[in-house]
Design a protein around this motif. Structure first.
Motif, PDB file in Angstrom:
ATOM      1  N   GLU A  83      -2.137   9.617  -0.652  1.00 52.86           N
ATOM      2  CA  GLU A  83      -2.327   8.795  -1.852  1.00 52.86           C
ATOM      3  C   GLU A  83      -3.287   9.447  -2.844  1.00 52.86           C
ATOM      4  OE1 GLU A  83      -3.389   4.772  -0.786  1.00 52.86           O
ATOM      5  OE2 GLU A  83      -1.864   4.742   0.767  1.00 52.86           O
ATOM      6  N   ASN A  84      -4.059  10.402  -2.367  1.00 54.58           N
ATOM      7  CA  ASN A  84      -5.018  11.110  -3.231  1.00 54.58           C
ATOM      8  C   ASN A  84      -5.022  12.583  -2.849  1.00 54.58           C
ATOM      9  OD1 ASN A  84      -6.464   8.778  -4.670  1.00 54.58           O
ATOM     10  ND2 ASN A  84      -6.546   8.163  -2.521  1.00 54.58           N
ATOM     11  N   ASP A 106       0.256   2.692   0.575  1.00 54.95           N
ATOM     12  CA  ASP A 106       0.825   2.627  -0.777  1.00 54.95           C
ATOM     13  C   ASP A 106       1.760   3.826  -0.954  1.00 54.95           C
ATOM     14  OD1 ASP A 106       1.430   2.458  -3.440  1.00 54.95           O
ATOM     15  OD2 ASP A 106      -0.628   2.051  -4.092  1.00 54.95           O
ATOM     16  N   ASN A 107       3.002   3.669  -0.497  1.00 55.24           N
ATOM     17  CA  ASN A 107       3.877   4.840  -0.508  1.00 55.24           C
ATOM     18  C   ASN A 107       4.329   5.220  -1.930  1.00 55.24           C
ATOM     19  OD1 ASN A 107       5.715   2.821  -0.767  1.00 55.24           O
ATOM     20  ND2 ASN A 107       6.776   3.181   1.166  1.00 55.24           N
ATOM     21  N   LYS A 108       4.271   4.250  -2.871  1.00 52.50           N
ATOM     22  CA  LYS A 108       4.614   4.614  -4.264  1.00 52.50           C
ATOM     23  C   LYS A 108       3.555   5.556  -4.827  1.00 52.50           C
ATOM     24  CE  LYS A 108       7.153   0.472  -5.273  1.00 52.50           C
ATOM     25  NZ  LYS A 108       7.190  -0.828  -5.866  1.00 52.50           N
ATOM     26  N   LYS A 109       2.291   5.229  -4.548  1.00 49.14           N
ATOM     27  CA  LYS A 109       1.215   6.086  -5.034  1.00 49.14           C
ATOM     28  C   LYS A 109       1.358   7.492  -4.430  1.00 49.14           C
ATOM     29  CE  LYS A 109      -3.747   6.054  -5.754  1.00 49.14           C
ATOM     30  NZ  LYS A 109      -5.038   5.714  -5.188  1.00 49.14           N
ATOM     31  N   LEU A 112       4.085   9.439  -6.156  1.00 47.15           N
ATOM     32  CA  LEU A 112       3.680   9.922  -7.488  1.00 47.15           C
ATOM     33  C   LEU A 112       2.756  11.138  -7.365  1.00 47.15           C
ATOM     34  CD1 LEU A 112       3.238   6.515  -9.351  1.00 47.15           C
ATOM     35  CD2 LEU A 112       5.126   8.149  -9.563  1.00 47.15           C
ATOM     36  N   GLU A 113       1.920  11.123  -6.335  1.00 43.74           N
ATOM     37  CA  GLU A 113       1.067  12.282  -6.084  1.00 43.74           C
ATOM     38  C   GLU A 113       1.913  13.494  -5.688  1.00 43.74           C
ATOM     39  OE1 GLU A 113      -1.772  12.316  -7.476  1.00 43.74           O
ATOM     40  OE2 GLU A 113      -2.976  12.798  -5.707  1.00 43.74           O
TER      41      GLU A 113
END
Ligand SMILES: C[S@@+](CC[C@H](N)C(=O)[O-])C[C@H]1O[C@@H](n2cnc3c(N)ncnc32)[C@H](O)[C@@H]1O
Length: 192
Positions: A83-84, A106-109, A112-113
């Motif tokens: 996620e980060n 948070d698999n969407k985050k 996006l990463e």
């Protein structure tokens, strides 16, 4: 799953039956500098050949276990959170995502990463188990997920991963369902 020996022991029959074959098929498309997300005990490591790989795995025990499988390959294993991601934009030619989008909070985050660190035109290679198309089986997955999450380190049986990926605007160029439509292989072109 936090126990290193348990994970490989538990997965071994599934790996032999079908999973290893699916991993090989997907990884045959990987080229260039690769990022593997959530590499666990390093099951994929034996399948990399001359690839230049950075693997991230947040669980200390799994990460330590995976180091035994690096051998003389060009694989760097570090701690990290999908996620980060700590990488620069466009750092990788391909990102390998296997059996983690079911788990990451948070698999969407995370997706996006992954889009950010993968080059434009690069490949995102996904192997996941997914919510079943059959409504009865999907309801069973919904019922089992709260218990399964507790024993399988947060794994959801019922995530609509293909829909989530498509809704984020990713271009899926190849999609194959396997094992009674419980598993999917995706090749995604990172158009951004
Ligand atoms: C089911 S295991 C799959 C391991 C490996 N990818 C494989 O195919 O065998 C899920 C993995 O996702 C990792 N994971 C969980 N949350 C994560 C996160 N936020 N970022 C990266 N990896 C994560 C877990 O530690 C675990 O190793």
């Amino acid at each position: 799953m936090g126990n290193k020996c348990n994970y490989d022991f538990f997965m071994d029959p599934i790996e032999k039956k079908f999973l290893n074959k699916l991993r090989k098929k997907l990884l045959s498309k990987a080229e260039g500098k690769i990022l593997e997300i959530g590499s666990g005990t390093g099951v994929n490591f034996e399948l990399y050949e001359k690839h230049d790989v950075v693997a991230i795995e947040p669980d200390n025990k799994l990460r330590m276990e995976s180091l035994n499988k690096v051998n003389d390959k060009k694989i760097k294993v570090i701690s990290g959170d999908a996620e980060n991601l700590v990488f620069e934009d466009n750092e990788f030619d391909a990102v390998v995502v296997m059996l983690i989008l079911c788990t990451i909070p948070d698999n969407k985050k995370a997706l996006l990463e992954i889009r950010r660190v993968c080059k434009s035109g690069g490949k995102i290679l996904v192997l996941e188990h997914i919510k079943h198309k059959n409504k009865v089986l999907a309801v069973i997955q919904d019922i089992l997920t709260p218990v399964w999450k507790k024993i399988a380190m947060g794994c959801h049986l019922n995530r609509k991963t293909v829909d989530i990926i498509r809704d984020l605007g990713f271009e899926i160029v190849e999609k194959e369902y396997h094992v009674g439509d419980n598993f999917v292989l995706l090749e995604i072109l990172n158009n951004k």
